[in-house]
Design an enzyme around this catalytic site. Structure first.
Site, PDB file in Angstrom:
ATOM      1  N   HIS A  86     -18.337 -18.036  31.454  1.00 32.90           N
ATOM      2  CA  HIS A  86     -17.520 -16.822  31.260  1.00 32.90           C
ATOM      3  C   HIS A  86     -16.579 -16.561  32.427  1.00 32.90           C
ATOM      4  CE1 HIS A  86     -20.672 -15.184  28.181  1.00 32.90           C
ATOM      5  NE2 HIS A  86     -19.895 -16.110  27.671  1.00 32.90           N
ATOM      6  N   GLY A 128     -33.100 -13.990  32.442  1.00 34.49           N
ATOM      7  CA  GLY A 128     -32.381 -12.737  32.631  1.00 34.49           C
ATOM      8  C   GLY A 128     -31.201 -12.524  31.712  1.00 34.49           C
ATOM      9  N   THR A 129     -31.390 -12.809  30.427  1.00 34.63           N
ATOM     10  CA  THR A 129     -30.315 -12.535  29.478  1.00 34.63           C
ATOM     11  C   THR A 129     -30.869 -11.898  28.206  1.00 34.63           C
ATOM     12  OG1 THR A 129     -28.411 -13.451  28.277  1.00 34.63           O
ATOM     13  CG2 THR A 129     -30.346 -14.896  28.530  1.00 34.63           C
ATOM     14  N   ASN A 172     -37.845 -13.388  31.352  1.00 36.32           N
ATOM     15  CA  ASN A 172     -37.039 -12.170  31.201  1.00 36.32           C
ATOM     16  C   ASN A 172     -37.897 -10.935  31.432  1.00 36.32           C
ATOM     17  OD1 ASN A 172     -34.193 -11.833  30.508  1.00 36.32           O
ATOM     18  ND2 ASN A 172     -34.941 -10.463  28.910  1.00 36.32           N
ATOM     19  N   LEU A 173     -37.228  -9.845  31.849  1.00 35.83           N
ATOM     20  CA  LEU A 173     -37.971  -8.610  32.146  1.00 35.83           C
ATOM     21  C   LEU A 173     -38.504  -7.988  30.855  1.00 35.83           C
ATOM     22  CD1 LEU A 173     -38.736  -6.666  34.443  1.00 35.83           C
ATOM     23  CD2 LEU A 173     -36.573  -5.471  34.043  1.00 35.83           C
ATOM     24  N   ALA A 182     -37.275 -11.731  37.566  1.00 34.30           N
ATOM     25  CA  ALA A 182     -36.812 -13.103  37.841  1.00 34.30           C
ATOM     26  C   ALA A 182     -37.174 -13.504  39.267  1.00 34.30           C
ATOM     27  CB  ALA A 182     -35.300 -13.188  37.627  1.00 34.30           C
ATOM     28  N   ARG A 198     -16.014  -4.506  40.767  1.00 34.06           N
ATOM     29  CA  ARG A 198     -17.097  -5.495  40.780  1.00 34.06           C
ATOM     30  C   ARG A 198     -16.932  -6.461  41.935  1.00 34.06           C
ATOM     31  NH1 ARG A 198     -17.360  -7.293  34.573  1.00 34.06           N
ATOM     32  NH2 ARG A 198     -19.107  -8.594  35.262  1.00 34.06           N
ATOM     33  N   ILE A 227     -20.332 -13.870  36.325  1.00 29.16           N
ATOM     34  CA  ILE A 227     -19.066 -14.200  37.002  1.00 29.16           C
ATOM     35  C   ILE A 227     -19.203 -14.011  38.515  1.00 29.16           C
ATOM     36  CG2 ILE A 227     -17.675 -13.728  34.951  1.00 29.16           C
ATOM     37  CD1 ILE A 227     -16.927 -11.026  36.135  1.00 29.16           C
ATOM     38  N   ASP A 228     -20.420 -13.661  38.978  1.00 27.45           N
ATOM     39  CA  ASP A 228     -20.641 -13.563  40.429  1.00 27.45           C
ATOM     40  C   ASP A 228     -20.854 -14.961  41.014  1.00 27.45           C
ATOM     41  OD1 ASP A 228     -23.939 -12.511  39.550  1.00 27.45           O
ATOM     42  OD2 ASP A 228     -23.465 -14.411  40.533  1.00 27.45           O
TER      43      ASP A 228
HETATM   44  C1  LIG Z   1     -21.122  -8.189  21.679  1.00 30.24           C
HETATM   45  C2  LIG Z   1     -21.346  -9.465  20.911  1.00 30.24           C
HETATM   46  C3  LIG Z   1     -21.969  -9.226  19.573  1.00 30.24           C
HETATM   47  N1  LIG Z   1     -20.040 -10.150  20.763  1.00 30.24           N
HETATM   48  C4  LIG Z   1     -19.978 -11.486  20.873  1.00 30.24           C
HETATM   49  O1  LIG Z   1     -20.939 -12.205  21.067  1.00 30.24           O
HETATM   50  C5  LIG Z   1     -18.593 -12.032  20.802  1.00 30.24           C
HETATM   51  C6  LIG Z   1     -18.162 -12.208  19.343  1.00 30.24           C
HETATM   52  C7  LIG Z   1     -18.975 -13.172  18.595  1.00 30.24           C
HETATM   53  C8  LIG Z   1     -18.789 -14.504  18.621  1.00 30.24           C
HETATM   54  N2  LIG Z   1     -19.738 -15.087  17.831  1.00 30.24           N
HETATM   55  C9  LIG Z   1     -20.523 -14.143  17.284  1.00 30.24           C
HETATM   56  C10 LIG Z   1     -21.618 -14.253  16.446  1.00 30.24           C
HETATM   57  C11 LIG Z   1     -22.243 -13.109  16.064  1.00 30.24           C
HETATM   58  C12 LIG Z   1     -21.743 -11.853  16.519  1.00 30.24           C
HETATM   59  C13 LIG Z   1     -20.647 -11.767  17.398  1.00 30.24           C
HETATM   60  C14 LIG Z   1     -20.050 -12.916  17.775  1.00 30.24           C
HETATM   61  N3  LIG Z   1     -18.503 -13.278  21.558  1.00 30.24           N
HETATM   62  C15 LIG Z   1     -17.292 -13.641  22.071  1.00 30.24           C
HETATM   63  O2  LIG Z   1     -16.268 -13.006  21.914  1.00 30.24           O
HETATM   64  C16 LIG Z   1     -17.274 -14.923  22.886  1.00 30.24           C
HETATM   65  C17 LIG Z   1     -16.935 -14.627  24.365  1.00 30.24           C
HETATM   66  C18 LIG Z   1     -17.952 -13.729  24.955  1.00 30.24           C
HETATM   67  C19 LIG Z   1     -17.748 -13.633  26.482  1.00 30.24           C
HETATM   68  C20 LIG Z   1     -17.385 -12.221  26.909  1.00 30.24           C
HETATM   69  N4  LIG Z   1     -17.401 -12.118  28.374  1.00 30.24           N
HETATM   70  C21 LIG Z   1     -18.466 -11.774  29.081  1.00 30.24           C
HETATM   71  N5  LIG Z   1     -18.451 -11.715  30.448  1.00 30.24           N
HETATM   72  C22 LIG Z   1     -17.212 -12.036  31.185  1.00 30.24           C
HETATM   73  C23 LIG Z   1     -16.454 -10.801  31.439  1.00 30.24           C
HETATM   74  C24 LIG Z   1     -17.175  -9.843  32.355  1.00 30.24           C
HETATM   75  O3  LIG Z   1     -18.239 -10.198  32.893  1.00 30.24           O
HETATM   76  O4  LIG Z   1     -16.615  -8.768  32.557  1.00 30.24           O
HETATM   77  S1  LIG Z   1     -19.926 -11.430  28.234  1.00 30.24           S
HETATM   78  C25 LIG Z   1     -20.948 -10.589  29.383  1.00 30.24           C
HETATM   79  O5  LIG Z   1     -21.852  -9.847  28.587  1.00 30.24           O
HETATM   80  C26 LIG Z   1     -23.071 -10.552  28.478  1.00 30.24           C
HETATM   81  C27 LIG Z   1     -24.145  -9.660  29.044  1.00 30.24           C
HETATM   82  O6  LIG Z   1     -25.338 -10.207  28.668  1.00 30.24           O
HETATM   83  P1  LIG Z   1     -26.491 -10.519  29.747  1.00 30.24           P
HETATM   84  O7  LIG Z   1     -25.957 -11.335  30.854  1.00 30.24           O
HETATM   85  O8  LIG Z   1     -27.626 -11.025  28.954  1.00 30.24           O
HETATM   86  O9  LIG Z   1     -26.814  -9.079  30.389  1.00 30.24           O
HETATM   87  P2  LIG Z   1     -27.529  -7.834  29.681  1.00 30.24           P
HETATM   88  O10 LIG Z   1     -27.294  -6.678  30.576  1.00 30.24           O
HETATM   89  O11 LIG Z   1     -27.139  -7.746  28.238  1.00 30.24           O
HETATM   90  O12 LIG Z   1     -29.097  -8.214  29.690  1.00 30.24           O
HETATM   91  C28 LIG Z   1     -29.758  -8.389  30.906  1.00 30.24           C
HETATM   92  C29 LIG Z   1     -31.139  -8.941  30.556  1.00 30.24           C
HETATM   93  O13 LIG Z   1     -31.815  -9.229  31.780  1.00 30.24           O
HETATM   94  C30 LIG Z   1     -33.085  -8.625  31.760  1.00 30.24           C
HETATM   95  N6  LIG Z   1     -33.366  -8.228  33.141  1.00 30.24           N
HETATM   96  C31 LIG Z   1     -32.911  -7.127  33.813  1.00 30.24           C
HETATM   97  N7  LIG Z   1     -33.358  -7.159  35.102  1.00 30.24           N
HETATM   98  C32 LIG Z   1     -34.110  -8.305  35.225  1.00 30.24           C
HETATM   99  C33 LIG Z   1     -34.829  -8.901  36.290  1.00 30.24           C
HETATM  100  N8  LIG Z   1     -34.900  -8.344  37.508  1.00 30.24           N
HETATM  101  N9  LIG Z   1     -35.478 -10.066  36.070  1.00 30.24           N
HETATM  102  C34 LIG Z   1     -35.440 -10.675  34.841  1.00 30.24           C
HETATM  103  N10 LIG Z   1     -34.744 -10.151  33.772  1.00 30.24           N
HETATM  104  C35 LIG Z   1     -34.097  -8.989  33.978  1.00 30.24           C
HETATM  105  C36 LIG Z   1     -33.008  -7.447  30.802  1.00 30.24           C
HETATM  106  O14 LIG Z   1     -34.267  -7.243  30.226  1.00 30.24           O
HETATM  107  C37 LIG Z   1     -32.000  -7.969  29.760  1.00 30.24           C
HETATM  108  O15 LIG Z   1     -32.661  -8.682  28.720  1.00 30.24           O
HETATM  109  C38 LIG Z   1     -22.962 -11.813  29.315  1.00 30.24           C
HETATM  110  O16 LIG Z   1     -22.602 -12.884  28.476  1.00 30.24           O
HETATM  111  C39 LIG Z   1     -21.800 -11.475  30.251  1.00 30.24           C
HETATM  112  O17 LIG Z   1     -21.125 -12.618  30.709  1.00 30.24           O
HETATM  113  N11 LIG Z   1     -16.254 -15.828  22.439  1.00 30.24           N
HETATM  114  C40 LIG Z   1     -16.417 -16.511  21.272  1.00 30.24           C
HETATM  115  O18 LIG Z   1     -17.390 -16.372  20.558  1.00 30.24           O
HETATM  116  O19 LIG Z   1     -15.393 -17.404  21.004  1.00 30.24           O
HETATM  117  C41 LIG Z   1     -15.524 -18.175  19.770  1.00 30.24           C
HETATM  118  C42 LIG Z   1     -16.315 -19.428  20.066  1.00 30.24           C
HETATM  119  C43 LIG Z   1     -17.653 -19.543  19.674  1.00 30.24           C
HETATM  120  C44 LIG Z   1     -18.339 -20.731  19.894  1.00 30.24           C
HETATM  121  C45 LIG Z   1     -17.757 -21.787  20.568  1.00 30.24           C
HETATM  122  C46 LIG Z   1     -16.412 -21.649  20.967  1.00 30.24           C
HETATM  123  C47 LIG Z   1     -15.707 -20.452  20.718  1.00 30.24           C
END
Ligand SMILES: CC(C)NC(=O)[C@H](Cc1c[nH]c2ccccc12)NC(=O)[C@H](CCCC/N=C(/NCCC(=O)O)S[C@H]1O[C@H](COP(=O)(O)OP(=O)(O)OC[C@H]2O[C@@H](n3cnc4c(N)ncnc43)[C@H](O)[C@@H]2O)[C@@H](O)[C@H]1O)NC(=O)OCc1ccccc1
Length: 224
Positions: free
Chosen positions: A105, A171-172, A197-198, A215, A55, A89-90
């Site tokens: 993150h 975009g999330t 969002n898309l 976006a 990455r 993280i970019d």
């Molecule tokens: C899978 C998920 C269910 N799991 C979690 O959420 C977990 C567990 C959890 C906690 N609470 C919960 C509650 C319910 C269920 C689960 C949990 N969360 C955690 O572990 C977090 C830590 C999570 C962080 C993990 N690290 C990342 N990234 C860094 C690393 C790396 O990058 O390698 S997460 C990583 O994935 C996520 C990806 O999501 P998006 O960015 O939205 O990307 P995605 O591809 O999914 O979607 C893209 C969107 O853009 C749109 N799009 C595409 N192209 C375009 C375009 N051109 N224009 C506009 N829009 C566009 C698409 O339509 C789409 O909608 C981002 O957060 C990203 O950073 N920690 C935590 O909760 O600690 C406690 C706490 C809580 C509260 C307060 C204090 C402590």
């Protein structure tokens, strides 16, 4: 007017940075959740390092897009009344000129020492990881928040959500917490909420207004 903007992988998609959903959440056949975890790092650090090295290389070859530049212009206009909270993280927000950016993150180009928590710029690929420049222990890891770890700056983020008049999500997919819960927090404190969002996200129904599209078109149209 105090504005909090949350960004995700979708804002960097038009720059050529793949989103998590793009590859169906898979990387080299690994579920992202399986490489972006502390357990994976302990079990197979080389696989995790290759994930982030790839990455970093990809990031060096891309540029900010019109959406990043529009947010940098908005910061010029609003100053401290704007906070960009990014899950990305970019460094494309900063390269576009934004400075009021919170990387909840972590950052790809940063390393953190597991012994002294000191931060340093990520210098070289995995082969010969340098020792921590602050404490000298060979214990650097990517400065990113993995699944199961607490995101950075949560206190500052909650304070900003509490004070926000407007919360905008760009975009999330709303699949990862606690970021996916911010719209509810902001709304609970009286903020108006807008999603750009898309596609429909997992939290679209929680927003006052949603605009669907790229976006790179929606954000300049909203800002200018
Ligand atoms: C899978 C998920 C269910 N799991 C979690 O959420 C977990 C567990 C959890 C906690 N609470 C919960 C509650 C319910 C269920 C689960 C949990 N969360 C955690 O572990 C977090 C830590 C999570 C962080 C993990 N690290 C990342 N990234 C860094 C690393 C790396 O990058 O390698 S997460 C990583 O994935 C996520 C990806 O999501 P998006 O960015 O939205 O990307 P995605 O591809 O999914 O979607 C893209 C969107 O853009 C749109 N799009 C595409 N192209 C375009 C375009 N051109 N224009 C506009 N829009 C566009 C698409 O339509 C789409 O909608 C981002 O957060 C990203 O950073 N920690 C935590 O909760 O600690 C406690 C706490 C809580 C509260 C307060 C204090 C402590």
């Amino acid at each position: 007017m105090k504005v909090v903007v949350l960004t995700g992988a979708g804002i960097s998609a038009e720059s050529g940075v793949p989103t998590f959903r793009d590859a169906d959440g898979l990387w080299e056949g690994h579920r992202v959740e399986d490489v972006a975890t502390p357990e994976a790092y302990d079990a197979q650090p080389f696989v995790v390092h290759r994930f982030y090295d790839a990455r970093r290389k990809a990031l060096a070859a891309v540029e900010p897009n019109a959406a990043h530049h529009a947010l940098a212009r908005l910061e010029e206009a609003l100053g401290d009344d704007l906070l960009v909270v990014t899950q990305n993280i970019d460094d494309l927000h900063e390269r576009a000129g934004s400075s009021r950016v919170l990387h909840m993150h972590g950052e790809l180009l940063s390393a953190v020492c597991r012994s002294c928590r000191g931060r340093s710029r990520w210098e070289r690929d995995l082969v010969d990881l340098p020792p921590c420049p602050r404490c000298g222990t060979p214990d650097l890891r990517p400065d990113v928040v993995w699944f199961g770890e607490i995101p950075y700056e949560m206190d500052r983020i909650y304070l900003a959500l509490e004070a926000a008049d407007l919360f905008v999500s760009i975009g999330t997919s709303g699949a990862v917490y606690p970021a996916a819960g911010f719209v509810q927090q902001a709304a609970a404190y009286g903020a108006r909420t807008l999603e750009l969002n898309l596609q429909t996200s997992e939290v679209t129904t929680l927003f006052d207004e949603t605009r669907q599209g790229l976006a790179g078109e929606l954000v300049p149209a909203w800002v200018d």
